[in-house]
Design a protein around this motif. Structure first.
Motif: not given
Length: 63
Positions: A18-31
């Motif tokens: 799995f990969r975790l990610g973030t963006d500049a808007d404060g959201n988190a992602y998992i894929a």
């Protein structure tokens, strides 16, 4: 939509990565690694809670 900054893949013994990610808007992602175009998103706090629960053994069935 903001650009997602992905962390290095996290892999279990069975090879599920799995990969975790973030963006500049404060959201988190998992894929699933290799399929970053299909992801779940939530707040960074929600993802942090998920990770803590997995580490504590309360949500290990998700991995």
């Amino acid at each position: 939509m903001s650009d997602i900054t992905w962390d290095e893949p996290f892999c279990q013994d069975s090879g599920n990565c799995f990969r975790l990610g973030t963006d500049a808007d404060g959201n988190a992602y998992i894929a699933v690694a290799g399929h970053e175009d299909i992801y779940l998103t939530d707040t960074i706090d929600a993802l942090r809670t998920l990770i803590r629960d997995i580490k504590a053994g309360r949500a290990d069935h998700l991995l």
